[in-house]
Design a protein around this motif. Sequence first.
Motif, PDB file in Angstrom:
ATOM      1  N   GLN A 162       0.816  -1.209   0.000  1.00 20.50           N
ATOM      2  CA  GLN A 162       0.000   0.000   0.000  1.00 20.50           C
ATOM      3  C   GLN A 162       0.853   1.265   0.000  1.00 20.50           C
ATOM      4  O   GLN A 162       0.679   2.154  -0.846  1.00 20.50           O
ATOM      5  N   ARG A 163       1.770   1.351   0.938  1.00 22.85           N
ATOM      6  CA  ARG A 163       2.572   2.573   1.044  1.00 22.85           C
ATOM      7  C   ARG A 163       3.512   2.730  -0.157  1.00 22.85           C
ATOM      8  O   ARG A 163       3.723   3.843  -0.651  1.00 22.85           O
ATOM      9  N   GLN A 164       4.050   1.635  -0.639  1.00 26.02           N
ATOM     10  CA  GLN A 164       4.919   1.700  -1.805  1.00 26.02           C
ATOM     11  C   GLN A 164       4.143   2.216  -3.029  1.00 26.02           C
ATOM     12  O   GLN A 164       4.629   3.065  -3.782  1.00 26.02           O
ATOM     13  N   SER A 165       2.922   1.714  -3.214  1.00 28.75           N
ATOM     14  CA  SER A 165       2.105   2.152  -4.345  1.00 28.75           C
ATOM     15  C   SER A 165       1.719   3.615  -4.215  1.00 28.75           C
ATOM     16  O   SER A 165       1.719   4.364  -5.209  1.00 28.75           O
ATOM     17  N   LEU A 166       1.406   4.058  -3.021  1.00 24.73           N
ATOM     18  CA  LEU A 166       1.029   5.452  -2.811  1.00 24.73           C
ATOM     19  C   LEU A 166       2.191   6.398  -3.102  1.00 24.73           C
ATOM     20  O   LEU A 166       2.000   7.480  -3.674  1.00 24.73           O
ATOM     21  N   VAL A 167       3.388   5.991  -2.732  1.00 28.23           N
ATOM     22  CA  VAL A 167       4.561   6.834  -3.007  1.00 28.23           C
ATOM     23  C   VAL A 167       4.795   6.938  -4.512  1.00 28.23           C
ATOM     24  O   VAL A 167       5.087   8.020  -5.053  1.00 28.23           O
ATOM     25  N   VAL A 168       4.645   5.818  -5.213  1.00 27.12           N
ATOM     26  CA  VAL A 168       4.835   5.845  -6.665  1.00 27.12           C
ATOM     27  C   VAL A 168       3.756   6.682  -7.341  1.00 27.12           C
ATOM     28  O   VAL A 168       4.029   7.426  -8.300  1.00 27.12           O
ATOM     29  N   GLY A 213      -4.447  -1.241  -9.906  1.00 23.95           N
ATOM     30  CA  GLY A 213      -3.803  -2.376  -9.252  1.00 23.95           C
ATOM     31  C   GLY A 213      -3.915  -2.298  -7.739  1.00 23.95           C
ATOM     32  O   GLY A 213      -4.140  -3.319  -7.067  1.00 23.95           O
ATOM     33  N   LEU A 214      -3.752  -1.089  -7.191  1.00 25.48           N
ATOM     34  CA  LEU A 214      -3.896  -0.918  -5.740  1.00 25.48           C
ATOM     35  C   LEU A 214      -5.321  -1.195  -5.293  1.00 25.48           C
ATOM     36  O   LEU A 214      -5.551  -1.830  -4.243  1.00 25.48           O
ATOM     37  N   MET A 215      -6.306  -0.749  -6.080  1.00 26.83           N
ATOM     38  CA  MET A 215      -7.700  -1.007  -5.746  1.00 26.83           C
ATOM     39  C   MET A 215      -8.015  -2.501  -5.786  1.00 26.83           C
ATOM     40  O   MET A 215      -8.729  -3.031  -4.916  1.00 26.83           O
ATOM     41  N   GLU A 218      -6.542  -4.142  -2.691  1.00 28.71           N
ATOM     42  CA  GLU A 218      -7.269  -3.838  -1.465  1.00 28.71           C
ATOM     43  C   GLU A 218      -8.654  -4.484  -1.453  1.00 28.71           C
ATOM     44  O   GLU A 218      -9.178  -4.823  -0.383  1.00 28.71           O
ATOM     45  N   SER A 219      -9.256  -4.644  -2.645  1.00 31.55           N
ATOM     46  CA  SER A 219     -10.619  -5.192  -2.698  1.00 31.55           C
ATOM     47  C   SER A 219     -10.647  -6.669  -2.352  1.00 31.55           C
ATOM     48  O   SER A 219     -11.557  -7.146  -1.665  1.00 31.55           O
ATOM     49  N   GLY A 220      -9.658  -7.400  -2.842  1.00 32.28           N
ATOM     50  CA  GLY A 220      -9.633  -8.820  -2.548  1.00 32.28           C
ATOM     51  C   GLY A 220     -10.647  -9.590  -3.374  1.00 32.28           C
ATOM     52  O   GLY A 220     -11.328  -9.052  -4.252  1.00 32.28           O
ATOM     53  N   PRO A 221     -10.786 -10.875  -3.125  1.00 33.83           N
ATOM     54  CA  PRO A 221     -11.690 -11.719  -3.912  1.00 33.83           C
ATOM     55  C   PRO A 221     -13.171 -11.403  -3.695  1.00 33.83           C
ATOM     56  O   PRO A 221     -14.014 -11.876  -4.454  1.00 33.83           O
ATOM     57  N   GLY A 225     -16.388  -8.844  -9.377  1.00 34.96           N
ATOM     58  CA  GLY A 225     -16.933  -8.126 -10.533  1.00 34.96           C
ATOM     59  C   GLY A 225     -16.198  -6.817 -10.787  1.00 34.96           C
ATOM     60  O   GLY A 225     -15.823  -6.509 -11.928  1.00 34.96           O
ATOM     61  N   MET A 226     -15.983  -6.056  -9.709  1.00 30.50           N
ATOM     62  CA  MET A 226     -15.252  -4.791  -9.838  1.00 30.50           C
ATOM     63  C   MET A 226     -13.812  -5.024 -10.268  1.00 30.50           C
ATOM     64  O   MET A 226     -13.256  -4.255 -11.072  1.00 30.50           O
ATOM     65  N   ASN A 227     -13.215  -6.081  -9.771  1.00 31.02           N
ATOM     66  CA  ASN A 227     -11.843  -6.394 -10.161  1.00 31.02           C
ATOM     67  C   ASN A 227     -11.746  -6.712 -11.662  1.00 31.02           C
ATOM     68  O   ASN A 227     -10.797  -6.304 -12.339  1.00 31.02           O
TER      69      ASN A 227
END
Length: 360
Positions: A162-168, A213-215, A218-221, A225-227
């Motif tokens: 999460q934090r790595q993706s937010l920094v990027v 990708g981050l969403m 975080e959403s998981g299985p 449908g959203m994934n």
Amino acid sequence: LGFIFWYSYGKMKGVPFFAKRADENMRTPKDKLIVTVTVIFFLLYPTMCEKTFAMFSCKRIGAFDYLQVDLEEPCYESRHLSMIFLLGLPPLFLYVLGLPLLVLQFLKRNQKGLFKNPVVLTRWGLFFKSYKEKRYYWELVITLRKVSVVALSVFGREFGVQRQSLVVILLLLGCIVLEIVGQPFRYTKEAPWLLEKMEITALLVEFGTLWCGLMIYESGPESEGMNVVMTTCVVAANAGLMAWFLFVLFRAYAEQTKKLSRMVQSYRMSIGRDQVSIHRRTFDANDSRNIKIDNPLDVDANDSRNMKIDSPLDGVEMMKAKKKRFFERYETEDGEEFFLEVGKDESVWDLPSDGEVVPG
């Protein structure tokens, strides 16, 4: 291998590799070797940065730090410490920091002649040719972005996904703003703003891909449908971007080929005019058209130029004939036919409707 290839190429073309250029606009095998080496370093630079950073990337397990690529190797102790001095610091100063600083120093030293010197444009145009003169250094800004992304991918593992993706994402947002404010790319009449649009669009697609990708992570299985929808959007956006880039590339190639064809056509026509000019300067002593008449009264009664006009209608017919344009037929070295108007140095590929072919 590159040296052997271009050295052999120069031998085949009759251009010695170490010979001095006869013309500044001439491209030598040595220039092509420099371009080849530059492109290879340009493409390998992110990989070299990643391998260098990996020497310093450690993971904390309990109370100790271990090398990320080999969790049995303690960090900054004995063997690892010696490897840092032998294999870590030299590439860091030579490649990661040295290459960009070397390019910047070269660009600053040749700033006044960057866009005027043909030799510099040929050898080092990769680093500045697409940018405005006042933004000649912008490739270093893009290099800093690449190094930052690579560093985050290596050292950011300890941050978590999460934090790595937010920094990027924050880094990409800053790059987008910088591109909009800086406006570094040169404009062309054929496609103004094209390079800037392509750069910003690519950054936006990267931004959207990372956010999706981050969403999905975080959403998981539970949100299958959203994934699926976000995955489809990511694939479509990247495929559309690639298709657009290929379209622009092939269109630019077609336009360049068309311009080259026009230049070759113009060159052929100029050669044809030169050949006709030389032909006209050649005097044939056996040609009756070149015989000098000593007595003006010595005229040929059969010569149509000395015929008397008995009827006004004959005069009208002769006036119509005078309105016609007369052309001589010639051929280029490739066998292509063209016509040169008599009395003028104007040549055309197709015979006009009011034109008439006369013997050359």
